[in-house]
Design a protein around this motif. Structure first.
Motif, PDB file in Angstrom:
ATOM      1  N   UNK A   1      62.207 -11.063  61.265  1.00  0.00           N
ATOM      2  CA  UNK A   1      62.922 -12.214  61.045  1.00  0.00           C
ATOM      3  C   UNK A   1      63.403 -11.560  59.316  1.00  0.00           C
ATOM      4  N   UNK A   2      63.755 -10.806  58.410  1.00  0.00           N
ATOM      5  CA  UNK A   2      63.903  -9.877  57.408  1.00  0.00           C
ATOM      6  C   UNK A   2      65.692  -9.760  56.764  1.00  0.00           C
ATOM      7  N   UNK A   3      66.092 -10.892  56.150  1.00  0.00           N
ATOM      8  CA  UNK A   3      66.971 -11.239  55.730  1.00  0.00           C
ATOM      9  C   UNK A   3      67.165 -10.894  54.248  1.00  0.00           C
ATOM     10  N   UNK A   4      65.976 -11.606  53.818  1.00  0.00           N
ATOM     11  CA  UNK A   4      65.981 -11.185  52.314  1.00  0.00           C
ATOM     12  C   UNK A   4      64.739 -10.969  51.862  1.00  0.00           C
ATOM     13  N   UNK A   5      64.505  -9.871  50.217  1.00  0.00           N
ATOM     14  CA  UNK A   5      63.599  -9.945  49.657  1.00  0.00           C
ATOM     15  C   UNK A   5      62.937 -10.956  49.941  1.00  0.00           C
ATOM     16  N   UNK A   6      62.524 -12.836  50.081  1.00  0.00           N
ATOM     17  CA  UNK A   6      61.339 -13.458  50.064  1.00  0.00           C
ATOM     18  C   UNK A   6      61.402 -13.528  51.152  1.00  0.00           C
ATOM     19  N   UNK A   7      61.910 -13.203  52.383  1.00  0.00           N
ATOM     20  CA  UNK A   7      61.571 -13.297  53.778  1.00  0.00           C
ATOM     21  C   UNK A   7      60.703 -11.660  53.865  1.00  0.00           C
ATOM     22  N   UNK A   8      60.769 -10.470  53.011  1.00  0.00           N
ATOM     23  CA  UNK A   8      59.937  -9.418  52.726  1.00  0.00           C
ATOM     24  C   UNK A   8      58.765  -9.991  52.350  1.00  0.00           C
ATOM     25  N   UNK A   9      58.677 -10.687  51.026  1.00  0.00           N
ATOM     26  CA  UNK A   9      57.681 -10.765  50.414  1.00  0.00           C
ATOM     27  C   UNK A   9      56.257 -11.497  51.130  1.00  0.00           C
TER      28      UNK A   9
END
Length: 320
Positions: free
Chosen positions: A159-167
């Motif tokens: 569920x990756x959309x943003x860099x915050x998700x990636x973090x």
């Protein structure tokens, strides 16, 4: 300060037009029009996208009666001195990178930083260029900066959309990063400061920045021969070629890297009003998606830069 330069009809040009009218000539006749148009030499910086942008702006000017020469340089560090001394007088640039470069040069005059905000970065760039008698015209929507990408299946699975998700899942993936990431404020230090991602604690494969090698490793998958997230350039043809997902930089780590023509003021002062109108019209049509597709045509399909530029300008209704 020239932020978004406003075209002003100089006294010499006004006198020329008055003279033409009083002599019974037409200021819009081909001979008068061509006489009012100074020669342009557009520069590029040694890679396909830079050469493509230079060709697009050059052909747009040529379609309106300008004589345009092209000069390619191996890098920005060679192009900028040529721009300063007048060997070239038009240079398509990336606003954040140029501002940082100006600030890092001996005697650099950057008065403000390159930030993730396009307007702020444009304002600071204009201020840095003003003492050099240079101006930046309108920024295109297109940006080519550093970006972090994953495969579509990885984005779906985590569920990756943003860099915050990636973090939140950074330690679950192998990262493909250039060796210089540890010192680059847009990479290692910035990831830690802005997103809390400490690359020193991650599984990292060091690969060449924005390279086919990096993209191929990502496409192979996050196993012994591949990686799960990679730093690529945001208009890199491989993103479309492999259907990668470019993660949104939601906290604006990466400085704005909009494309914008930088012009010597002596050229602006000598040129008629349509010069800026033509260039700004091209910039208005250049989006990140459009530029990525053009890169695919050049880098993947191996079409000529001249043909790709000509077709795009025609498709956009910028030339007839």
């Amino acid at each position: 300060m020239r932020r978004y330069r406003t075209a002003v009809l100089g006294a010499s040009m006004l006198a020329l037009l008055i003279s033409a009218c009083s002599a019974g000539g037409s200021s819009t006749s081909p001979s008068a029009s061509e006489a009012a148009r100074p020669a342009v030499t557009v520069g590029s910086e040694g890679f396909d996208e830079s050469q493509l942008l230079a060709e697009i702006y050059a052909q747009a000017l040529e379609a309106h009666g300008y004589t345009v020469a092209r000069q390619d340089f191996a890098s920005r560090k060679l192009a900028l001195p040529a721009f300063d001394n007048g060997d070239i007088n038009l240079l398509p640039e990336y606003i954040g990178s140029l501002l940082r470069e100006l600030g890092s040069m001996p005697g650099g005059n950057a008065l403000g930083p390159a930030t993730g905000d396009t307007d702020e970065t444009m304002t600071n760039l204009a201020a840095a260029l003003e003492p050099k008698d240079q101006s930046v015209l309108d920024a295109a929507p297109a940006q080519d900066g550093d970006g972090f990408v994953v495969r579509q299946e990885t984005a779906d699975q985590l569920s990756l959309v943003t860099m915050s998700d990636l973090a939140e899942v950074a330690d679950q993936l192998t990262w493909g990063l250039p060796l210089e990431c540890s010192d680059n404020p847009s990479c290692g230090p910035g990831l830690k400061e802005v997103y809390g991602i400490d690359i020193a604690t991650l599984r990292v494969e060091n690969l060449t920045a924005c390279s086919g090698e990096m993209a191929t490793a990502l496409n192979e998958g996050d196993d012994q021969s591949g990686i799960g997230v990679a730093e690529l350039c945001t208009t890199q043809a491989d993103i479309e070629r492999f259907n990668f997902v470019l993660l949104q930089d939601d906290k604006k780590l990466i400085p704005a890297q909009n494309v914008a023509p930088v012009v010597r003021n002596d050229l602006l002062d000598a040129a008629p009003d349509d010069f800026e109108t033509i260039l700004n019209g091209v910039s208005a049509k250049l989006t990140t998606d459009e530029l990525t597709k053009l890169n695919v045509q050049v880098s993947v399909n191996q079409e000529s830069i001249e043909d790709v530029a000509a077709q795009w300008l025609a498709d956009q209704g910028l030339v007839t």
